[in-house]
Design a protein around this motif. Structure first.
Motif, short mmCIF file in Angstrom:
data_model
loop_
_atom_site.label_atom_id
_atom_site.label_comp_id
_atom_site.label_asym_id
_atom_site.label_seq_id
_atom_site.Cartn_x
_atom_site.Cartn_y
_atom_site.Cartn_z
N GLY A 154 -10.34 6.32 12.14
CA GLY A 154 -9.97 5.23 11.26
C GLY A 154 -9.13 5.92 9.95
N ILE A 155 -8.62 7.25 10.22
CA ILE A 155 -8.13 8.17 9.28
C ILE A 155 -6.63 7.98 9.27
N THR A 156 -5.80 7.73 8.24
CA THR A 156 -4.35 7.72 8.44
C THR A 156 -3.87 8.90 7.45
N LEU A 157 -2.75 9.44 7.80
CA LEU A 157 -2.15 10.63 6.94
C LEU A 157 -0.83 10.08 6.33
N GLU A 158 -0.76 10.68 5.11
CA GLU A 158 0.60 10.29 4.54
C GLU A 158 1.03 11.51 4.23
N SER A 159 2.41 11.89 4.34
CA SER A 159 2.91 13.00 4.01
C SER A 159 3.42 13.15 2.43
N ARG B 294 -9.01 6.89 4.36
CA ARG B 294 -9.77 5.89 5.47
C ARG B 294 -9.77 4.59 4.55
N GLY B 295 -8.74 3.81 5.19
CA GLY B 295 -8.39 2.46 4.63
C GLY B 295 -7.82 2.88 3.01
N SER B 296 -8.18 2.51 2.18
CA SER B 296 -7.68 2.61 0.89
C SER B 296 -8.24 3.78 0.24
N GLU B 297 -9.26 4.41 0.83
CA GLU B 297 -9.90 5.58 0.22
C GLU B 297 -9.37 6.89 0.60
N ALA B 298 -9.06 7.67 -0.60
CA ALA B 298 -8.08 8.96 -0.32
C ALA B 298 -9.36 10.01 0.08
N LEU B 299 -9.29 10.47 1.16
CA LEU B 299 -10.45 11.66 1.39
C LEU B 299 -9.98 13.12 1.10
N GLY B 300 -8.92 13.25 0.70
CA GLY B 300 -8.17 14.62 0.67
C GLY B 300 -7.01 15.01 0.68
N VAL B 301 -6.63 16.08 0.65
CA VAL B 301 -5.22 16.49 0.73
C VAL B 301 -5.22 17.75 1.98
#
Length: 99
Positions: free
Chosen positions: A67-72, A92-99
């Motif tokens: 359920g994790i998405t990546l944003e460049s 994960r959803g709207s929660e930023a997990l890290g860079v």
């Protein structure tokens, strides 16, 4: 190199599939030579793994499996060692997990 060859020697000598064929100590050098001759290097396969396709595959695995998405994200100047390095923020959803 001798140390690497010794590790490879142990791998060949201890290989389960080779044990089934009764490999003798005197066979190891021959088998190592055969393995080195048949070895495939990165340059042989890199044309099959285009970076864009690999990244899309990674995105699919992360999305479906976790359920994790990546944003460049554009790296800050001096943050990376080479201009080709890519940076992404994980969500994960709207929660930023890290860079």
């Amino acid at each position: 190199e001798a140390e690497g060859r010794s590790g490879a020697r142990d791998d060949v000598a201890g290989s389960r599939s080779l044990q089934d064929h009764d490999v003798r100590p005197w066979d190891v050098d021959f088998l190592l030579a055969q393995a080195e001759h048949a070895a495939v290097g990165a340059s042989d396969v890199k044309s099959y793994f285009e970076l864009g396709l690999c990244l899309r595959g990674l995105e699919n695995v992360l999305a479906r499996g976790f359920g994790i998405t990546l944003e460049s994200v554009r790296p800050v100047e001096g943050e990376t060692w080479h201009a080709s390095v890519r940076k992404a923020r994980l969500y994960r959803g709207s929660e930023a997990l890290g860079v």
